[in-house]
Design a protein around this motif. Structure first.
Motif, short mmCIF file in Angstrom:
data_model
loop_
_atom_site.label_atom_id
_atom_site.label_comp_id
_atom_site.label_asym_id
_atom_site.label_seq_id
_atom_site.Cartn_x
_atom_site.Cartn_y
_atom_site.Cartn_z
N ALA A 13 -2.92 22.17 -5.30
CA ALA A 13 -3.38 22.62 -6.60
C ALA A 13 -3.37 21.48 -7.62
CB ALA A 13 -2.52 23.78 -7.10
N ASP A 14 -2.38 20.59 -7.52
CA ASP A 14 -2.21 19.50 -8.48
C ASP A 14 -1.99 18.21 -7.68
OD1 ASP A 14 -1.19 17.59 -10.29
OD2 ASP A 14 -0.13 19.11 -11.47
N MET A 15 -3.06 17.44 -7.53
CA MET A 15 -3.00 16.23 -6.70
C MET A 15 -1.92 15.27 -7.19
SD MET A 15 -4.28 14.72 -3.97
CE MET A 15 -5.97 15.24 -3.62
N ALA A 16 -1.85 15.02 -8.49
CA ALA A 16 -0.88 14.06 -9.02
C ALA A 16 0.55 14.49 -8.70
CB ALA A 16 -1.08 13.88 -10.52
N LEU A 19 1.21 14.10 -4.87
CA LEU A 19 1.37 12.70 -4.46
C LEU A 19 2.68 12.12 -4.98
CD1 LEU A 19 -2.27 11.32 -4.74
CD2 LEU A 19 -1.11 12.35 -2.77
N ASP A 20 3.10 12.52 -6.17
CA ASP A 20 4.38 12.07 -6.71
C ASP A 20 5.52 12.49 -5.77
OD1 ASP A 20 6.35 11.08 -8.59
OD2 ASP A 20 6.58 13.13 -9.34
N PHE A 21 5.49 13.73 -5.31
CA PHE A 21 6.51 14.23 -4.39
C PHE A 21 6.58 13.36 -3.14
CE2 PHE A 21 7.80 16.82 -0.77
CZ PHE A 21 8.94 17.45 -1.23
N GLU A 34 -4.52 9.81 -7.50
CA GLU A 34 -4.39 11.11 -8.19
C GLU A 34 -5.72 11.66 -8.66
OE1 GLU A 34 -0.91 8.59 -8.41
OE2 GLU A 34 -2.94 8.24 -9.09
N SER A 35 -6.68 10.81 -8.90
CA SER A 35 -7.97 11.27 -9.42
C SER A 35 -8.96 11.63 -8.31
CB SER A 35 -8.58 10.19 -10.32
OG SER A 35 -8.82 9.01 -9.57
N GLU A 36 -8.56 11.48 -7.07
CA GLU A 36 -9.45 11.77 -5.94
C GLU A 36 -9.36 13.23 -5.52
OE1 GLU A 36 -11.52 9.49 -4.71
OE2 GLU A 36 -10.73 7.99 -6.11
N PRO A 118 5.12 20.73 -4.12
CA PRO A 118 4.58 21.50 -5.24
C PRO A 118 3.71 22.70 -4.85
CG PRO A 118 4.43 19.18 -5.74
CD PRO A 118 4.86 19.29 -4.30
N ASP A 119 3.20 22.71 -3.63
CA ASP A 119 2.37 23.83 -3.19
C ASP A 119 3.13 24.80 -2.30
OD1 ASP A 119 -0.45 23.24 -4.27
OD2 ASP A 119 0.26 21.33 -3.49
N GLY A 120 4.44 24.64 -2.20
CA GLY A 120 5.26 25.57 -1.43
C GLY A 120 5.39 25.25 0.04
#
Length: 132
Positions: A13-16, A19-21, A34-36, A118-120
């Motif tokens: 849902a949230d690429m940034a 990817l941080d995780f 992050e912008s891809e 972040p996506d579970g």
């Protein structure tokens, strides 16, 4: 040609945030990714790990919906030692990521912890106890 396991793909849902995780787990993810809509890295051993924005997934699978409930599959990362399990747990939960099961010494001989990205998606951290 024989089949060869090659890629694990995840819808995010949230690429940034995703990817941080995974960067915090030490994966070498290029800056600016992050912008891809699609990002992938090759892991040691050659298997690729990929992330696709939900909006991109829906371009070819319009009725896609995220799963609910507990994850059925977990990614497992071997740590160098039990202290590293604890360190990654502290860093990731300290950064606001969900800790599902705090580190413990499992009866099967490993220091073990379970997080959710972040996506579970389940992410396990483990290291042999006693230096094995």
């Amino acid at each position: 040609m024989a089949l060869r396991f090659d890629l694990i793909g995840m819808a995010v849902a949230d690429m940034a945030r995703s990817l941080d995780f995974y960067r915090r787990l030490g994966l070498d993810i290029p800056g600016g990714a992050e912008s891809e809509d699609h990002v992938e890295v090759t892991l040691p051993g050659g298997v690729r790990l990929a992330w696709d924005k939900v909006s991109m997934v829906r371009t070819f699978h319009p009725s896609w919906t995220p799963p609910t409930g507990s994850p059925r599959t977990n990614l497992a990362f071997r740590c160098a030692d039990p202290a590293e399990v604890d360190r990654y747990w502290a860093e990731l939960t300290g950064a606001g990521f969900h800790g599902e099961l705090a580190p413990w010494d499992a009866f099967w001989g490993q220091r073990y912890a379970v997080l959710h990205d972040p996506d579970g998606n389940g992410v396990d951290l483990y290291a042999p106890l006693g230096g094995n």
